[in-house]
Design a protein around this motif. Sequence first.
Motif, PDB file in Angstrom:
ATOM      1  N   UNK A  36      -6.048   3.205   5.368  1.00 16.04           N
ATOM      2  CA  UNK A  36      -4.876   2.610   4.713  1.00 16.04           C
ATOM      3  C   UNK A  36      -5.201   2.436   3.236  1.00 16.04           C
ATOM      4  N   UNK A  37      -4.730   3.373   2.431  1.00 14.76           N
ATOM      5  CA  UNK A  37      -4.956   3.327   0.992  1.00 14.76           C
ATOM      6  C   UNK A  37      -3.618   3.295   0.278  1.00 14.76           C
ATOM      7  N   UNK A  38      -3.566   2.736  -0.918  1.00 17.24           N
ATOM      8  CA  UNK A  38      -2.286   2.597  -1.616  1.00 17.24           C
ATOM      9  C   UNK A  38      -1.696   3.914  -2.127  1.00 17.24           C
ATOM     10  N   UNK A  39      -2.438   5.008  -2.052  1.00 14.33           N
ATOM     11  CA  UNK A  39      -1.929   6.268  -2.584  1.00 14.33           C
ATOM     12  C   UNK A  39      -1.304   7.173  -1.520  1.00 14.33           C
ATOM     13  N   UNK A  40      -1.138   6.672  -0.297  1.00  8.90           N
ATOM     14  CA  UNK A  40      -0.513   7.480   0.751  1.00  8.90           C
ATOM     15  C   UNK A  40       0.946   7.758   0.406  1.00  8.90           C
ATOM     16  N   UNK A  41       1.407   8.962   0.685  1.00 13.44           N
ATOM     17  CA  UNK A  41       2.816   9.323   0.503  1.00 13.44           C
ATOM     18  C   UNK A  41       3.471   9.224   1.873  1.00 13.44           C
ATOM     19  N   UNK A  42       4.386   8.268   1.997  1.00 14.86           N
ATOM     20  CA  UNK A  42       4.985   7.980   3.291  1.00 14.86           C
ATOM     21  C   UNK A  42       6.504   7.928   3.219  1.00 14.86           C
ATOM     22  N   UNK A  43       7.131   7.871   4.359  1.00 14.02           N
ATOM     23  CA  UNK A  43       8.581   7.867   4.517  1.00 14.02           C
ATOM     24  C   UNK A  43       9.180   6.510   4.123  1.00 14.02           C
ATOM     25  N   UNK A  44      10.315   6.570   3.427  1.00  8.94           N
ATOM     26  CA  UNK A  44      11.139   5.386   3.114  1.00  8.94           C
ATOM     27  C   UNK A  44      10.272   4.233   2.599  1.00  8.94           C
ATOM     28  N   UNK A  45      10.366   3.067   3.218  1.00  7.23           N
ATOM     29  CA  UNK A  45       9.660   1.863   2.762  1.00  7.23           C
ATOM     30  C   UNK A  45       8.241   1.749   3.297  1.00  7.23           C
ATOM     31  N   UNK A  46       7.758   2.746   4.014  1.00  5.73           N
ATOM     32  CA  UNK A  46       6.452   2.637   4.642  1.00  5.73           C
ATOM     33  C   UNK A  46       5.312   2.453   3.643  1.00  5.73           C
ATOM     34  N   UNK A  47       5.435   3.012   2.442  1.00  4.47           N
ATOM     35  CA  UNK A  47       4.383   2.832   1.432  1.00  4.47           C
ATOM     36  C   UNK A  47       4.245   1.359   1.056  1.00  4.47           C
ATOM     37  N   UNK A  48       5.362   0.638   1.027  1.00  2.00           N
ATOM     38  CA  UNK A  48       5.309  -0.798   0.744  1.00  2.00           C
ATOM     39  C   UNK A  48       4.553  -1.534   1.851  1.00  2.00           C
ATOM     40  N   UNK A  49       4.727  -1.128   3.096  1.00  2.00           N
ATOM     41  CA  UNK A  49       4.014  -1.765   4.207  1.00  2.00           C
ATOM     42  C   UNK A  49       2.515  -1.544   4.061  1.00  2.00           C
ATOM     43  N   UNK A  50       2.110  -0.346   3.645  1.00  2.53           N
ATOM     44  CA  UNK A  50       0.686  -0.060   3.464  1.00  2.53           C
ATOM     45  C   UNK A  50       0.126  -0.894   2.318  1.00  2.53           C
ATOM     46  N   UNK A  51       0.890  -1.040   1.226  1.00  2.00           N
ATOM     47  CA  UNK A  51       0.432  -1.900   0.119  1.00  2.00           C
ATOM     48  C   UNK A  51       0.190  -3.327   0.615  1.00  2.00           C
ATOM     49  N   UNK A  52       1.115  -3.828   1.419  1.00  7.99           N
ATOM     50  CA  UNK A  52       0.959  -5.181   1.966  1.00  7.99           C
ATOM     51  C   UNK A  52      -0.275  -5.259   2.868  1.00  7.99           C
ATOM     52  N   UNK A  53      -0.499  -4.220   3.661  1.00  5.43           N
ATOM     53  CA  UNK A  53      -1.660  -4.163   4.539  1.00  5.43           C
ATOM     54  C   UNK A  53      -2.954  -4.159   3.731  1.00  5.43           C
ATOM     55  N   UNK A  54      -2.999  -3.337   2.694  1.00  5.63           N
ATOM     56  CA  UNK A  54      -4.184  -3.273   1.842  1.00  5.63           C
ATOM     57  C   UNK A  54      -4.425  -4.636   1.191  1.00  5.63           C
ATOM     58  N   UNK A  55      -3.366  -5.289   0.706  1.00  5.55           N
ATOM     59  CA  UNK A  55      -3.503  -6.624   0.120  1.00  5.55           C
ATOM     60  C   UNK A  55      -4.049  -7.623   1.140  1.00  5.55           C
ATOM     61  N   UNK A  56      -3.567  -7.536   2.371  1.00  3.79           N
ATOM     62  CA  UNK A  56      -3.988  -8.458   3.429  1.00  3.79           C
ATOM     63  C   UNK A  56      -5.485  -8.333   3.707  1.00  3.79           C
ATOM     64  N   UNK A  57      -6.006  -7.111   3.670  1.00  5.15           N
ATOM     65  CA  UNK A  57      -7.402  -6.884   4.031  1.00  5.15           C
ATOM     66  C   UNK A  57      -8.337  -6.704   2.845  1.00  5.15           C
ATOM     67  N   UNK A  58      -7.815  -6.861   1.625  1.00  2.77           N
ATOM     68  CA  UNK A  58      -8.664  -6.757   0.433  1.00  2.77           C
ATOM     69  C   UNK A  58      -9.621  -7.945   0.419  1.00  2.77           C
ATOM     70  N   UNK A  59     -10.905  -7.700   0.185  1.00  2.00           N
ATOM     71  CA  UNK A  59     -11.851  -8.822   0.108  1.00  2.00           C
ATOM     72  C   UNK A  59     -11.446  -9.797  -0.990  1.00  2.00           C
ATOM     73  N   UNK A  60     -11.647 -11.068  -0.725  1.00  2.00           N
ATOM     74  CA  UNK A  60     -11.300 -12.095  -1.712  1.00  2.00           C
ATOM     75  C   UNK A  60     -12.051 -11.851  -3.007  1.00  2.00           C
ATOM     76  N   UNK A  61     -11.357 -12.028  -4.124  1.00  2.00           N
ATOM     77  CA  UNK A  61     -11.960 -11.841  -5.430  1.00  2.00           C
ATOM     78  C   UNK A  61     -11.867 -10.423  -5.967  1.00  2.00           C
TER      79      UNK A  61
END
Length: 191
Positions: free
Chosen positions: A101-126
């Motif tokens: 799950x990387x922010x540069x994936x090319x996905x359908x409709x709003x799916x790229x936004x879901x991946x951004x949220x996922x990456x944010x959720x699992x990004x190490x603190x700091x």
Amino acid sequence: PGGMVDAGESVSVTLKREFGEEALNTEELTPEQKRAAMAHVDELFSHGVDIYRGYVDDPRNTDNAWMETVAMNFHDETGELTQRFTLCAGDDAGAVKWIAATPDLRLYASHADFIRRLVDLHRPKGVGAGAVAAAPASKTARLHALCEHAGVPLSPELFDVLMSLIKDVNAHPSDMLATLQAMALKATSPL
């Protein structure tokens, strides 16, 4: 995997069913194999986190009907649960594989936004947002990002107002942000 919620079905049941059908091809398994596969699915899907719920930018949307979705994350930190799955595309899936799950994936409709949220959720603190902070591609994702930046919840009513304005200010996000900030002030001002 994803799909439509069947009549009388809960979203959690839909998620498991679609994963089984599209990623494990459970429709082609023997009843015993299907029970075993779905037991692993139940275990993986026992603890999910909502990534997004609501309206999505979708080419099938019209003025009278639109898509709403629930995107969830079921995270297997150790890989212990997901290694039990033998991925096999089934139902209407053309192919299936695990991907990062990387922010540069090319996905359908709003799916790229879901991946951004996922990456944010699992990004190490700091760790900074970096590429994740790049402007979302879809109009809906831009509206959500602007609303979050302005500190204004994106209600269905506000969404309608902003969609009517977006044609005029699509090239000028700062104008949209100013509109949101004005709306936020109006909403918090005493009568």
